[in-house]
Write an enzyme that holds these catalytic residues in place. Structure first.
Site, PDB file in Angstrom:
ATOM      1  N   ASP A 234       0.813  -1.166  -0.016  1.00 55.82           N
ATOM      2  CA  ASP A 234       0.097  -0.093  -0.279  1.00 55.82           C
ATOM      3  C   ASP A 234       0.838   1.499   0.163  1.00 55.82           C
ATOM      4  O   ASP A 234       1.704   1.384   0.622  1.00 55.82           O
ATOM      5  CB  ASP A 234      -0.994   0.052   1.141  1.00 55.82           C
TER       6      ASP A 234
ATOM      7  N   GLU B 249     -10.650  -2.141   3.605  1.00 52.26           N
ATOM      8  CA  GLU B 249      -9.260  -1.572   3.923  1.00 52.26           C
ATOM      9  C   GLU B 249      -9.263  -0.341   3.017  1.00 52.26           C
ATOM     10  O   GLU B 249      -9.908   0.145   2.376  1.00 52.26           O
ATOM     11  CB  GLU B 249      -8.218  -2.477   3.351  1.00 52.26           C
TER      12      GLU B 249
END
Length: 642
Positions: A95, A342
């Site tokens: 990420d 998420e």
């Protein structure tokens, strides 16, 4: 959708603005244990399972002895390394974190295991840029500690030191020097000779890759290496003197707990120092993560968007000092079922065209549970009033019609409030098995976002590469106006170079609309990247259904059960015209159709270089209205195949 009992109680807004005024509030709201009842989200925002798995993907690097396995460099590490997309020097990256422009420098932080090419042992890697393409590696910014791994989060500019985290300093006094090297940093430095790529690490190229193979001047094959064969850490420009500075809000994670931490940087974002009284937010579950914080001007407060992952809830909190947070509302479950929510982002986007105006867009990544398998990012268009997000309708959108764009994060403090983001270029179904071994993970191109109404009057996300034009080389000669039925044209591609293709095509109308085998009822137009070893990567348009397809199934460099080979998307119904902007950079393929209304992000792994670009028409001709092919200048100082 949200529930009525999620509405803030009367006086919540007043209570929020008086947090710092209360004499005992600092001690009682540190939230080092469970959150105080008044500040907890409603119970329905949580789940009945006290200790759930904290992630929907395994982390092999966290297993005993995993990082003792030797990293074997292969030609794949060079062959699949992109030249204009950001990738880590070594190890595993996922990420994007803490995306912020500080007024002089773009910061890219990222989830990073510096010791192995697998997920786990998560730190915050860091790179800086002045153009979002040319990146300088920086030291690790946030370490894994005894308190847990450093999961996804954000960075904001606390210009006026409302948090009180920054010690007093005068404009002419330099920032506090960075803290002493941590044990983790010392271990990484000790391993650096083992992990760093230099020309001496280059293996023999396989004979089946003649374009990269040995020759008189390159007995080990053609490989690009950075100057002096070493990586450098160039310090970003220091922030101008101000009372405050850069503040990170992120998740500390263990198998038992996920809580929100805050840290401040004494040196313009190079390193971060954890607040003494962390965590600043703890709701007592181990699937509570990925805070994204922004300043909401209309309500005069900081907003945190964070997920209760397994409950499929997006939680909204408010603060005036970044330390003390009050629950405002919740959103969800909504959209895809999935396993975990998420990486939420909430941003106001402009509407293109005559309508003008803007709408708020809530992005939520879901893993696993994408329609095509694994990871996906969904979005909702609606309104945000400073406390609650209200969607316009029950329709959800997906950011991508392929499956390799995930965990997007929007830049904070961009010039002119431009909405620009990076996403992780990968999918949890196969990201730890791809053929490159010493490094894994890359970022998409930076993309600018807006909204546009489609032909059905739906507000849709529009995405375009941001600032890419500045890196185009001299146009590759390739002029075509018409392609007759059952014919095609080809052009040779430069080896080991990223390329950009711009194309607008109208497929002729057929007099006989009956099906014609594999030719398509109304004709098809196909773009093919190929080589002499029989591999091909194709992007095609079917004029009868007005659909676009992407086929990576005829590439032979990687095979895995979840590595989906073909993707498609509808374009404009009953239209025989389409436009396409395409970027191919080693293993990275990005497609932007119809000026960014439909986007595909796909990893591609040919076993041999793709050396030819072909344009083909099937059972009807096509008019080429626009055609431009550019090489893209290399921006990443990484070893790549030439």
């Amino acid at each position: 959708m949200t529930d009525q009992n999620d509405l803030p109680a009367p006086g919540r807004r007043r209570a929020l603005t008086s947090l710092l005024a209360a004499g005992t509030v600092a001690g009682t709201l540190r939230l080092t244990g469970r959150a105080r009842a008044a500040d907890e989200p409603p119970k329905e925002a949580l789940t009945s399972h006290g200790h759930q798995p904290s992630n929907a993907h395994i982390e092999p690097a966290d297993q005993p002895g995993a990082n003792n396995k030797p990293v074997i460099r292969t030609q794949s590490d060079y062959f699949y390394r992109p030249s204009i997309h950001f990738s880590p020097p070594t190890g595993f990256m996922n990420d994007p974190n803490g995306l912020i422009f500080d007024g002089q420098t773009y910061h890219l932080y990222y989830q990073y295991d510096p010791t192995a090419p697998y997920a786990g042992r998560v730190h915050w890697g860091h790179a800086t840029s002045t153009d979002l393409y040319t990146w300088q590696d920086q030291p690790i910014a946030i370490d894994q500690t005894a308190a847990g791994e450093a999961y996804t989060g954000c960075v904001v500019l606390d210009r006026n030191n409302v948090s009180g985290l920054f010690p007093p300093r005068k404009p002419d006094v330099p920032a506090v020097p960075p803290a002493a090297t941590t044990a983790t940093q010392a271990a990484v430095q000790a391993l650096a000779p083992e992990l760093r790529k230099t020309t001496s690490d280059t293996p023999y190229a396989p004979d089946r890759m003649p374009a990269l193979g040995p020759n008189e001047s390159a007995p080990f094959g053609s490989v690009y290496a950075p100057p002096n064969g070493a990586e450098t850490h160039a310090a970003p420009p220091a922030l101008s003197p101000m009372p405050g500075g850069l503040v990170a809000i992120y998740t500390r994670a263990t198998p038992q707990s996920q809580t929100q931490y805050i840290a401040w940087s004494p040196d313009g974002g190079q390193h971060y120092i954890d607040y003494d009284h962390n965590p600043i937010l703890n709701i007592g579950v181990n699937s509570f993560r990925d805070p994204k914080v922004f300043w909401h001007e209309a309500s005069g407060k900081w907003i945190m968007v964070v997920v209760s992952a397994r409950a499929h809830k997006v939680l909204f909190y408010g603060s005036i000092d970044l330390l003390h947070w009050m629950h405002l509302s919740s959103f969800g479950p909504a959209g895809l079922f999935g396993v975990d929510y998420e990486c939420p982002n909430l941003i106001e986007l402009d509407i293109e065209g005559e309508e003008k105006g803007s709408r708020w867009v809530l992005f939520v990544s879901v893993n696993p549970g994408g329609p095509l398998g694994g990871s996906v990012t969904q979005y909702f268009v609606g309104d945000f009033d400073g406390e609650r997000f209200t969607p316009d309708n029950t329709v959800i959108g997906l950011t991508d019609f392929a499956k390799d764009s995930y965990a997007m994060q929007v830049y904070d403090s961009m010039p002119d409030n431009k909405a620009v983001y990076f996403a992780w270029f990968g999918n949890w179904q196969y990201c730890e098995e791809v053929p490159n071994r010493s490094w894994r993970g890359l970022m998409t191109l930076p993309r600018r976002m807006s909204l546009r109404r489609d032909e059905m009057n739906w507000l849709r996300l529009v995405q375009r590469p941001y600032g890419l034009e500045a890196f185009r080389g001299e146009k590759i000669p390739f002029k075509v106006d018409r392609i007759a039925a059952q014919s095609g044209v080809q052009v040779a591609l430069p080896t080991g170079t990223a390329i950009e293709l711009l194309l607008t095509v109208t497929v002729d109308e057929r007099s006989n609309p009956q099906p014609d085998g594999e030719q398509g009822r109304a004709g098809r137009f196909v773009i093919v990247f190929s080589n002499g070893q029989g591999e091909s990567l194709s992007i095609g348009f079917d004029a009868f259904s007005s659909q676009l397809w992407l086929d990576r199934g005829d590439l032979h460099g990687f095979s895995q059960p979840f590595f989906t080979e073909r993707f498609s998307t509808p374009l404009i119904a009953n239209s025989r015209r389409f436009s396409l902007r395409l970027v191919l950079d080693a293993c990275a393929l990005e497609l932007f159709a119809n000026d960014g209304l439909s986007v595909a992000t796909a990893l591609v792994f040919p076993a041999n270089p793709l050396t030819t670009l072909g344009l083909q028409a099937t059972n009807t001709g096509a008019t080429i209205e626009e055609l431009a092919l550019y090489p893209l200048r290399k921006t990443m100082d990484r070893p790549t195949a030439l």
